[in-house]
Scaffold this motif. Structure first.
Motif, PDB file in Angstrom:
ATOM      1  N   MET A   1       6.704  60.392  37.301  1.00  0.00           N
ATOM      2  CA  MET A   1       6.808  60.350  38.756  1.00  0.00           C
ATOM      3  C   MET A   1       7.517  61.588  39.290  1.00  0.00           C
ATOM      4  O   MET A   1       7.093  62.193  40.292  1.00  0.00           O
ATOM      5  CB  MET A   1       7.552  59.088  39.175  1.00  0.00           C
ATOM      6  N   GLU A   2       8.580  61.979  38.617  1.00  0.00           N
ATOM      7  CA  GLU A   2       9.335  63.162  39.044  1.00  0.00           C
ATOM      8  C   GLU A   2       8.485  64.420  38.936  1.00  0.00           C
ATOM      9  O   GLU A   2       8.463  65.269  39.847  1.00  0.00           O
ATOM     10  CB  GLU A   2      10.592  63.302  38.188  1.00  0.00           C
ATOM     11  N   GLN A   3       7.750  64.550  37.829  1.00  0.00           N
ATOM     12  CA  GLN A   3       6.942  65.751  37.619  1.00  0.00           C
ATOM     13  C   GLN A   3       5.787  65.838  38.607  1.00  0.00           C
ATOM     14  O   GLN A   3       5.465  66.927  39.104  1.00  0.00           O
ATOM     15  CB  GLN A   3       6.426  65.765  36.179  1.00  0.00           C
ATOM     16  N   VAL A   4       5.178  64.706  38.918  1.00  0.00           N
ATOM     17  CA  VAL A   4       4.095  64.712  39.898  1.00  0.00           C
ATOM     18  C   VAL A   4       4.628  65.073  41.284  1.00  0.00           C
ATOM     19  O   VAL A   4       4.036  65.896  42.003  1.00  0.00           O
ATOM     20  CB  VAL A   4       3.372  63.348  39.930  1.00  0.00           C
ATOM     21  N   ALA A   5       5.743  64.473  41.665  1.00  0.00           N
ATOM     22  CA  ALA A   5       6.317  64.767  42.979  1.00  0.00           C
ATOM     23  C   ALA A   5       6.697  66.246  43.095  1.00  0.00           C
ATOM     24  O   ALA A   5       6.430  66.896  44.122  1.00  0.00           O
ATOM     25  CB  ALA A   5       7.530  63.882  43.228  1.00  0.00           C
ATOM     26  N   THR A   6       7.302  66.783  42.048  1.00  0.00           N
ATOM     27  CA  THR A   6       7.684  68.196  42.060  1.00  0.00           C
ATOM     28  C   THR A   6       6.460  69.097  42.097  1.00  0.00           C
ATOM     29  O   THR A   6       6.426  70.099  42.828  1.00  0.00           O
ATOM     30  CB  THR A   6       8.544  68.518  40.822  1.00  0.00           C
ATOM     31  N   GLY A   7       5.434  68.729  41.311  1.00  0.00           N
ATOM     32  CA  GLY A   7       4.213  69.518  41.295  1.00  0.00           C
ATOM     33  C   GLY A   7       3.486  69.492  42.622  1.00  0.00           C
ATOM     34  O   GLY A   7       2.964  70.518  43.079  1.00  0.00           O
ATOM     35  N   LEU A   8       3.440  68.337  43.263  1.00  0.00           N
ATOM     36  CA  LEU A   8       2.779  68.243  44.564  1.00  0.00           C
ATOM     37  C   LEU A   8       3.518  69.062  45.619  1.00  0.00           C
ATOM     38  O   LEU A   8       2.888  69.650  46.514  1.00  0.00           O
ATOM     39  CB  LEU A   8       2.676  66.784  44.997  1.00  0.00           C
ATOM     40  N   ALA A   9       4.840  69.112  45.530  1.00  0.00           N
ATOM     41  CA  ALA A   9       5.613  69.926  46.472  1.00  0.00           C
ATOM     42  C   ALA A   9       5.195  71.389  46.394  1.00  0.00           C
ATOM     43  O   ALA A   9       5.155  72.097  47.410  1.00  0.00           O
ATOM     44  CB  ALA A   9       7.104  69.776  46.202  1.00  0.00           C
ATOM     45  N   GLN A  10       4.851  71.843  45.195  1.00  0.00           N
ATOM     46  CA  GLN A  10       4.402  73.228  45.035  1.00  0.00           C
ATOM     47  C   GLN A  10       3.063  73.472  45.713  1.00  0.00           C
ATOM     48  O   GLN A  10       2.701  74.616  46.003  1.00  0.00           O
ATOM     49  CB  GLN A  10       4.318  73.567  43.548  1.00  0.00           C
ATOM     50  N   HIS A  11       2.332  72.396  45.978  1.00  0.00           N
ATOM     51  CA  HIS A  11       1.053  72.487  46.695  1.00  0.00           C
ATOM     52  C   HIS A  11       1.215  72.137  48.180  1.00  0.00           C
ATOM     53  O   HIS A  11       0.226  71.977  48.893  1.00  0.00           O
ATOM     54  CB  HIS A  11       0.032  71.541  46.076  1.00  0.00           C
ATOM     55  N   GLY A  12       2.440  71.985  48.636  1.00  0.00           N
ATOM     56  CA  GLY A  12       2.661  71.696  50.040  1.00  0.00           C
ATOM     57  C   GLY A  12       2.505  70.238  50.424  1.00  0.00           C
ATOM     58  O   GLY A  12       2.300  69.923  51.593  1.00  0.00           O
ATOM     59  N   VAL A  13       2.636  69.338  49.442  1.00  0.00           N
ATOM     60  CA  VAL A  13       2.501  67.908  49.716  1.00  0.00           C
ATOM     61  C   VAL A  13       3.871  67.247  49.541  1.00  0.00           C
ATOM     62  O   VAL A  13       4.447  67.264  48.451  1.00  0.00           O
ATOM     63  CB  VAL A  13       1.478  67.246  48.780  1.00  0.00           C
ATOM     64  N   ALA A  14       4.381  66.663  50.613  1.00  0.00           N
ATOM     65  CA  ALA A  14       5.636  65.919  50.552  1.00  0.00           C
ATOM     66  C   ALA A  14       5.382  64.553  49.935  1.00  0.00           C
ATOM     67  O   ALA A  14       4.282  64.008  50.054  1.00  0.00           O
ATOM     68  CB  ALA A  14       6.221  65.763  51.953  1.00  0.00           C
ATOM     69  N   THR A  15       6.391  63.995  49.284  1.00  0.00           N
ATOM     70  CA  THR A  15       6.240  62.665  48.679  1.00  0.00           C
ATOM     71  C   THR A  15       7.442  61.793  49.000  1.00  0.00           C
ATOM     72  O   THR A  15       8.577  62.273  49.107  1.00  0.00           O
ATOM     73  CB  THR A  15       6.106  62.745  47.142  1.00  0.00           C
ATOM     74  N   LEU A  16       7.162  60.502  49.149  1.00  0.00           N
ATOM     75  CA  LEU A  16       8.210  59.494  49.239  1.00  0.00           C
ATOM     76  C   LEU A  16       7.977  58.521  48.097  1.00  0.00           C
ATOM     77  O   LEU A  16       7.027  57.744  48.099  1.00  0.00           O
ATOM     78  CB  LEU A  16       8.166  58.751  50.574  1.00  0.00           C
ATOM     79  N   ARG A  17       8.851  58.596  47.073  1.00  0.00           N
ATOM     80  CA  ARG A  17       8.808  57.642  45.964  1.00  0.00           C
ATOM     81  C   ARG A  17       9.786  56.517  46.274  1.00  0.00           C
ATOM     82  O   ARG A  17      10.868  56.772  46.798  1.00  0.00           O
ATOM     83  CB  ARG A  17       9.232  58.323  44.664  1.00  0.00           C
ATOM     84  N   PHE A  18       9.431  55.295  45.932  1.00  0.00           N
ATOM     85  CA  PHE A  18      10.324  54.180  46.227  1.00  0.00           C
ATOM     86  C   PHE A  18      10.309  53.175  45.083  1.00  0.00           C
ATOM     87  O   PHE A  18       9.405  53.164  44.256  1.00  0.00           O
ATOM     88  CB  PHE A  18       9.908  53.499  47.539  1.00  0.00           C
ATOM     89  N   GLN A  19      11.310  52.313  45.072  1.00  0.00           N
ATOM     90  CA  GLN A  19      11.418  51.265  44.063  1.00  0.00           C
ATOM     91  C   GLN A  19      10.867  49.950  44.623  1.00  0.00           C
ATOM     92  O   GLN A  19      11.233  49.548  45.734  1.00  0.00           O
ATOM     93  CB  GLN A  19      12.880  51.026  43.681  1.00  0.00           C
ATOM     94  N   PHE A  20      10.033  49.279  43.863  1.00  0.00           N
ATOM     95  CA  PHE A  20       9.662  47.917  44.214  1.00  0.00           C
ATOM     96  C   PHE A  20      10.905  47.031  44.060  1.00  0.00           C
ATOM     97  O   PHE A  20      11.813  47.341  43.276  1.00  0.00           O
ATOM     98  CB  PHE A  20       8.541  47.415  43.315  1.00  0.00           C
ATOM     99  N   PRO A  21      10.964  45.908  44.782  1.00  0.00           N
ATOM    100  CA  PRO A  21      12.163  45.056  44.728  1.00  0.00           C
ATOM    101  C   PRO A  21      12.565  44.634  43.319  1.00  0.00           C
ATOM    102  O   PRO A  21      13.752  44.607  42.993  1.00  0.00           O
ATOM    103  CB  PRO A  21      11.764  43.856  45.596  1.00  0.00           C
ATOM    104  N   TYR A  22      11.607  44.304  42.465  1.00  0.00           N
ATOM    105  CA  TYR A  22      11.977  43.857  41.121  1.00  0.00           C
ATOM    106  C   TYR A  22      12.681  44.954  40.343  1.00  0.00           C
ATOM    107  O   TYR A  22      13.636  44.699  39.597  1.00  0.00           O
ATOM    108  CB  TYR A  22      10.752  43.348  40.353  1.00  0.00           C
ATOM    109  N   MET A  23      12.220  46.179  40.513  1.00  0.00           N
ATOM    110  CA  MET A  23      12.854  47.303  39.829  1.00  0.00           C
ATOM    111  C   MET A  23      14.229  47.569  40.423  1.00  0.00           C
ATOM    112  O   MET A  23      15.181  47.908  39.697  1.00  0.00           O
ATOM    113  CB  MET A  23      11.970  48.551  39.949  1.00  0.00           C
TER     114      MET A  23
END
Length: 227
Positions: free
Chosen positions: A48-70
């Motif tokens: 998840m971290e690597q995808v979010a960081t990689g997408l930022a390099q392409h100009g795509v912002a990300t919001l990662r979140f935790q599901f309640p169980y996690m």
């Protein structure tokens, strides 16, 4: 190149505990993606971290979140209704942060499937496309297409990024499903990758190469399919 802004976020939720999230926004962001995690690992997992960081390099912002169980430290995924509500809360938070930029939603495996179910039940506010990273079409060892039935009710573009060795989505089953969804759906196969997007050493590729392909595929699809 200026480093993206990274912010730890608490998302107001209908559940007793606010949901944790990580917002990564490059200074030149042109789109935003709500990125839900898989069933067995949370938003801080390396993939998840690597995808979010990689997408930022392409100009795509990300919001990662935790599901309640996690968030509660449980290993048992939430019931669909609970997961759907969390996704809607995360989408609302991302919409507030994105401004006029195109908003997308999706995620890894379970996260992508729950997002598609939520969208099929009632469109996610402002979401203009869905991104699935390893859509879990069926349980391992039990090939079927029943989990795809709700996809027919989705009216926004969908991108399926899928490993060709994914035991939760046999290629000979997934490809016809995607074709059957018509012009709204795109399949990007990742050669030799499994459900976790690992590839055998014999291929000469590293996991970082696969992440780069995934991020490039998502960014390119946004350019082509999202107005």
């Amino acid at each position: 190149m200026r480093a993206p802004v990274t912010e730890l976020v608490k998302i107001a939720s209908e559940t007793p505990t606010p949901l944790s999230a990580i917002w990564i926004k490059p200074h030149d962001a042109r789109a935003c993606l709500v990125l839900a995690h898989g069933a067995g690992a949370g938003m801080t997992h390396a993939f998840m971290e690597q995808v979010a960081t990689g997408l930022a390099q392409h100009g795509v912002a990300t919001l990662r979140f935790q599901f309640p169980y996690m968030e509660k430290g449980s290993k048992r995924p939430d019931q669909p209704a609970v997961a759907h509500a969390a996704i809607r809360d995360a989408v609302a938070e991302a919409r507030r942060r994105c401004g006029k930029r195109p908003l997308l939603a999706g995620g890894k495996s379970f996260g992508g499937r729950m997002t598609s179910q939520a969208q099929a039940l009632a469109p996610l506010g402002g979401v203009r496309g869905l991104v699935f990273l390893g859509f879990p079409l069926h349980p391992a060892g039990n090939p079927s297409v029943g989990r795809a039935e709700h996809l027919d009710g989705i009216r926004v573009p969908m991108l399926f990024v899928q490993g060709t060795r994914d035991k939760l989505a046999e290629p000979e089953l997934l490809a016809p499903v995607v074709r059957g969804l018509g012009k709204h759906a795109t399949l990007h196969p990742i050669a030799d990758a499994d459900h976790a997007f690992h590839v055998p050493a014999r291929t000469g590729r590293r996991d970082s190469d696969v992440i780069s392909e995934i991020c490039g595929a998502v960014a390119g699809w946004i350019d082509r399919e999202i107005d």
